[in-house]
Design a protein around this motif. Structure first.
Motif, PDB file in Angstrom:
ATOM      1  N   ASP A 191       9.102   4.835   3.224  1.00  0.00           N
ATOM      2  CA  ASP A 191       8.913   4.088   4.473  1.00  0.00           C
ATOM      3  C   ASP A 191       7.477   3.585   4.584  1.00  0.00           C
ATOM      4  O   ASP A 191       7.231   2.456   5.042  1.00  0.00           O
ATOM      5  CB  ASP A 191       9.248   4.977   5.673  1.00  0.00           C
ATOM      6  CG  ASP A 191      10.744   5.223   5.815  1.00  0.00           C
ATOM      7  OD1 ASP A 191      11.533   4.462   5.217  1.00  0.00           O
ATOM      8  OD2 ASP A 191      11.124   6.198   6.508  1.00  0.00           O
ATOM      9  N   ILE A 192       6.514   4.426   4.181  1.00  0.00           N
ATOM     10  CA  ILE A 192       5.110   4.004   4.184  1.00  0.00           C
ATOM     11  C   ILE A 192       4.900   2.857   3.212  1.00  0.00           C
ATOM     12  O   ILE A 192       4.248   1.851   3.526  1.00  0.00           O
ATOM     13  CB  ILE A 192       4.191   5.194   3.825  1.00  0.00           C
ATOM     14  CG1 ILE A 192       4.221   6.234   4.947  1.00  0.00           C
ATOM     15  CG2 ILE A 192       2.753   4.721   3.579  1.00  0.00           C
ATOM     16  CD1 ILE A 192       3.479   7.517   4.613  1.00  0.00           C
ATOM     17  N   LYS A 200       4.043  -3.063   1.796  1.00  0.00           N
ATOM     18  CA  LYS A 200       4.524  -4.290   1.150  1.00  0.00           C
ATOM     19  C   LYS A 200       4.668  -5.413   2.181  1.00  0.00           C
ATOM     20  O   LYS A 200       4.289  -6.562   1.928  1.00  0.00           O
ATOM     21  CB  LYS A 200       5.872  -4.024   0.477  1.00  0.00           C
ATOM     22  CG  LYS A 200       6.494  -5.229  -0.208  1.00  0.00           C
ATOM     23  CD  LYS A 200       5.696  -5.657  -1.430  1.00  0.00           C
ATOM     24  CE  LYS A 200       6.467  -6.646  -2.293  1.00  0.00           C
ATOM     25  NZ  LYS A 200       6.745  -7.913  -1.613  1.00  0.00           N
ATOM     26  N   GLU A 201       5.188  -5.090   3.363  1.00  0.00           N
ATOM     27  CA  GLU A 201       5.420  -6.100   4.392  1.00  0.00           C
ATOM     28  C   GLU A 201       4.112  -6.604   4.999  1.00  0.00           C
ATOM     29  O   GLU A 201       3.953  -7.801   5.231  1.00  0.00           O
ATOM     30  CB  GLU A 201       6.314  -5.518   5.496  1.00  0.00           C
ATOM     31  CG  GLU A 201       7.740  -5.211   5.034  1.00  0.00           C
ATOM     32  CD  GLU A 201       8.535  -4.492   6.105  1.00  0.00           C
ATOM     33  OE1 GLU A 201       7.940  -4.131   7.158  1.00  0.00           O
ATOM     34  OE2 GLU A 201       9.746  -4.269   5.902  1.00  0.00           O
ATOM     35  N   PHE A 215       1.333  -5.312  -0.878  1.00  0.00           N
ATOM     36  CA  PHE A 215       1.047  -4.390  -1.979  1.00  0.00           C
ATOM     37  C   PHE A 215       2.246  -3.471  -2.154  1.00  0.00           C
ATOM     38  O   PHE A 215       2.499  -2.604  -1.326  1.00  0.00           O
ATOM     39  CB  PHE A 215      -0.211  -3.562  -1.682  1.00  0.00           C
ATOM     40  CG  PHE A 215      -0.833  -2.951  -2.911  1.00  0.00           C
ATOM     41  CD1 PHE A 215      -0.181  -1.949  -3.627  1.00  0.00           C
ATOM     42  CD2 PHE A 215      -2.071  -3.369  -3.357  1.00  0.00           C
ATOM     43  CE1 PHE A 215      -0.747  -1.383  -4.756  1.00  0.00           C
ATOM     44  CE2 PHE A 215      -2.660  -2.812  -4.483  1.00  0.00           C
ATOM     45  CZ  PHE A 215      -1.993  -1.816  -5.187  1.00  0.00           C
ATOM     46  N   PRO A 216       3.004  -3.643  -3.244  1.00  0.00           N
ATOM     47  CA  PRO A 216       4.212  -2.829  -3.432  1.00  0.00           C
ATOM     48  C   PRO A 216       3.886  -1.407  -3.887  1.00  0.00           C
ATOM     49  O   PRO A 216       2.850  -1.157  -4.505  1.00  0.00           O
ATOM     50  CB  PRO A 216       4.953  -3.586  -4.533  1.00  0.00           C
ATOM     51  CG  PRO A 216       3.860  -4.205  -5.344  1.00  0.00           C
ATOM     52  CD  PRO A 216       2.786  -4.580  -4.349  1.00  0.00           C
ATOM     53  N   HIS A 217       4.781  -0.486  -3.548  1.00  0.00           N
ATOM     54  CA  HIS A 217       4.704   0.903  -4.015  1.00  0.00           C
ATOM     55  C   HIS A 217       3.376   1.576  -3.644  1.00  0.00           C
ATOM     56  O   HIS A 217       2.877   2.429  -4.365  1.00  0.00           O
ATOM     57  CB  HIS A 217       4.910   0.972  -5.535  1.00  0.00           C
ATOM     58  CG  HIS A 217       6.319   0.684  -5.939  1.00  0.00           C
ATOM     59  ND1 HIS A 217       6.826   1.018  -7.174  1.00  0.00           N
ATOM     60  CD2 HIS A 217       7.348   0.089  -5.276  1.00  0.00           C
ATOM     61  CE1 HIS A 217       8.095   0.644  -7.268  1.00  0.00           C
ATOM     62  NE2 HIS A 217       8.428   0.067  -6.115  1.00  0.00           N
ATOM     63  N   CYS A 218       2.800   1.198  -2.507  1.00  0.00           N
ATOM     64  CA  CYS A 218       1.540   1.793  -2.056  1.00  0.00           C
ATOM     65  C   CYS A 218       1.832   2.909  -1.048  1.00  0.00           C
ATOM     66  O   CYS A 218       2.483   2.678  -0.018  1.00  0.00           O
ATOM     67  CB  CYS A 218       0.624   0.746  -1.423  1.00  0.00           C
ATOM     68  SG  CYS A 218      -0.963   1.409  -0.878  1.00  0.00           S
ATOM     69  N   SER A 241      -8.478  -4.411  -2.810  1.00  0.00           N
ATOM     70  CA  SER A 241      -9.458  -4.277  -1.725  1.00  0.00           C
ATOM     71  C   SER A 241      -8.843  -4.643  -0.383  1.00  0.00           C
ATOM     72  O   SER A 241      -9.179  -4.048   0.651  1.00  0.00           O
ATOM     73  CB  SER A 241     -10.680  -5.154  -2.001  1.00  0.00           C
ATOM     74  OG  SER A 241     -11.319  -4.760  -3.198  1.00  0.00           O
ATOM     75  N   ARG A 242      -7.941  -5.608  -0.386  1.00  0.00           N
ATOM     76  CA  ARG A 242      -7.266  -6.025   0.852  1.00  0.00           C
ATOM     77  C   ARG A 242      -6.458  -4.868   1.435  1.00  0.00           C
ATOM     78  O   ARG A 242      -6.469  -4.643   2.654  1.00  0.00           O
ATOM     79  CB  ARG A 242      -6.362  -7.218   0.552  1.00  0.00           C
ATOM     80  CG  ARG A 242      -5.680  -7.826   1.768  1.00  0.00           C
ATOM     81  CD  ARG A 242      -5.015  -9.144   1.386  1.00  0.00           C
ATOM     82  NE  ARG A 242      -4.427  -9.784   2.550  1.00  0.00           N
ATOM     83  CZ  ARG A 242      -3.146  -9.689   2.895  1.00  0.00           C
ATOM     84  NH1 ARG A 242      -2.320  -8.975   2.144  1.00  0.00           N
ATOM     85  NH2 ARG A 242      -2.682 -10.295   3.964  1.00  0.00           N
ATOM     86  N   ALA A 243      -5.758  -4.135   0.579  1.00  0.00           N
ATOM     87  CA  ALA A 243      -4.976  -2.988   1.050  1.00  0.00           C
ATOM     88  C   ALA A 243      -5.885  -1.808   1.405  1.00  0.00           C
ATOM     89  O   ALA A 243      -5.607  -1.054   2.350  1.00  0.00           O
ATOM     90  CB  ALA A 243      -3.970  -2.575  -0.019  1.00  0.00           C
TER      91      ALA A 243
END
Length: 416
Positions: free
Chosen positions: A157-158, A163-164, A168-171, A297-299
């Motif tokens: 869920d996190i 990602k949304e 960043f996927p799978h973070c 860096s954005r994430a």
């Protein structure tokens, strides 16, 4: 020549004279059990001001960092823990007074000697009240407002929200650590002495996509090498032993590429298959690497913003905290759980839009929100990069390829 009897007689006279003088010594007046003005807490305490602030909600919020309704909710939760019985000698300090002085201490970082004048509570009593109330705040809030994911579903869920919101996927979260300045305890020597020439303890945290802490670990002394801070935590132990129930590697949505679930970190942390960090500035030899750095860096900026909001709302982090280490832990953990509590309860007051970084995607610029540069919360610095496994480098290359190809976002080239 005097006989032995004469000598004994003279000594006896001297002892008798000394005893008489001792008895005639002026009686030393004992200090007061309590200063008279401290007995008039009902008349002079800041609780009277707080009652007046109900008429000006904005000032109430600035004083306690929350609105009245939220405060009363918190008060009802902690009262059973911090309420004390009156005695025949004096009336107990009420839960309302205990909670307001603790919140004021966290909000301002003022010394106990300073707070005594507005709260009409002695510094000695404040030394017990504030850590005890901080412990109570953490106890009643952490189960609901500082929940660490325990199942694959919770981790996913996190990751879905990352990602949304941040592409960043799978973070699994943004991780960072900060040195919290302290006044070292007597006799501690250089135990807490850090690379900045200050004494500190380290707060390590993981933040979700909504700027809320999902894990806070505090207590590592500042002298420990920054690369060793993570290794001192229970998180690292469970991470090493695969006991966090992190989802296994799987295909990224809308891609045929399979990648593991990871935390995003900065250069203070090691590059691992479960931790992605930017390339060093000297290694930015291609456009692809610059794109990767921008996306990581954005994430990761989320955790910087979270620390910035924490430090701006609780000015205790702008001071060197002058308590025993165990009490400092109580105070710091209370602020972390209050951060999440207020982010959910009163987001428009606690974290208005100007708190967060904003991107102008048309021209590739970032308007910075709150960060820790203006406080004394200093970042971790990794002095020795150590050895990085081939597999960790391969995972980083896979993420870079994804960001450059099927996972690209339209404006990323504007930021490199």
């Amino acid at each position: 020549m005097a006989s032995d009897d004469d000598v004994l007689a003279i000594l006896g006279c001297l002892l008798a004279t000394n005893c008489i003088k001792t008895r005639k010594k002026k009686h030393v007046r004992r200090s007061l059990w309590c200063k008279e003005w401290l007995k008039k807490r009902g008349s002079y305490s800041h609780v009277n001001l707080i009652s007046e602030l109900k008429l000006v909600p904005k000032d109430w919020h600035n004083y306690l960092r929350m609105d009245e309704e939220t405060y009363l909710n918190l008060l009802s939760l902690v009262t059973p823990i911090i309420k004390k019985q009156d005695t025949v000698m004096r009336a107990a300090i009420s839960p309302h007074e205990r909670l307001t002085v603790t919140l004021r201490y966290l909000a301002t970082g003022r010394s106990f000697e300073d707070l005594k004048f507005s709260t009409v509570i002695s510094p000695q009593a404040l030394g017990y009240i504030i850590p005890e109330t901080s412990d109570a705040i953490y106890k009643v809030l952490h189960k609901d407002y500082l929940k660490f994911p325990r199942t694959e579903r919770e981790w996913m869920d996190i990751a879905k929200l990352f990602k949304e919101k941040w592409n960043f996927p799978h973070c699994l979260g943004a991780m960072d650590g900060k040195h919290i300045n302290i006044i070292p305890p007597s006799g501690s020597g250089s135990e807490f002495y850090n690379y900045k020439g200050r004494h500190s303890m380290v707060l390590l945290a993981i933040v979700d996509a909504k700027y809320q802490f999902i894990m806070c670990d505090f207590g590592t002394n500042g002298r420990v090498s920054d690369g060793g801070v993570l290794k001192n935590t229970k998180l690292f132990e469970k991470l090493e032993n695969n006991k966090l129930n992190i989802p296994v590697e799987s295909k990224v949505r809308n891609s045929s590429r399979s990648m593991p679930y990871v935390f995003v970190v900065d250069d203070a942390f090691p590059l691992r298959v479960d931790m992605m960090k930017p390339f060093r500035q000297a290694d930015l030899i291609s456009q692809d690497r610059k794109i990767y750095n921008y996306r990581v860096s954005r994430a990761r900026r989320i955790v910087e913003n979270a620390f910035g909001i924490l430090a701006s709302r609780f000015r205790i982090f702008h001071t060197a905290i002058n308590l025993q280490p165990r009490k400092i832990e109580s105070v710091v953990m209370a602020t972390c759980v209050l951060h999440n509590f207020l982010m959910k309860s009163v987001p428009s007051f606690y974290s208005p839009p100007e708190c967060f970084d904003h991107e102008n995607t048309d021209v590739g610029t970032t308007i910075l929100g709150y960060n820790t540069e203006d406080s004394k919360m200093t970042r971790l610095v990794r002095k020795n990069p150590g050895n990085t496994s081939f597999l960790a480098k391969k995972v980083r290359e896979d993420f870079m390829d994804y960001f450059v190809n099927e996972g690209q976002i339209p404006w990323q080239l504007n930021f490199i």
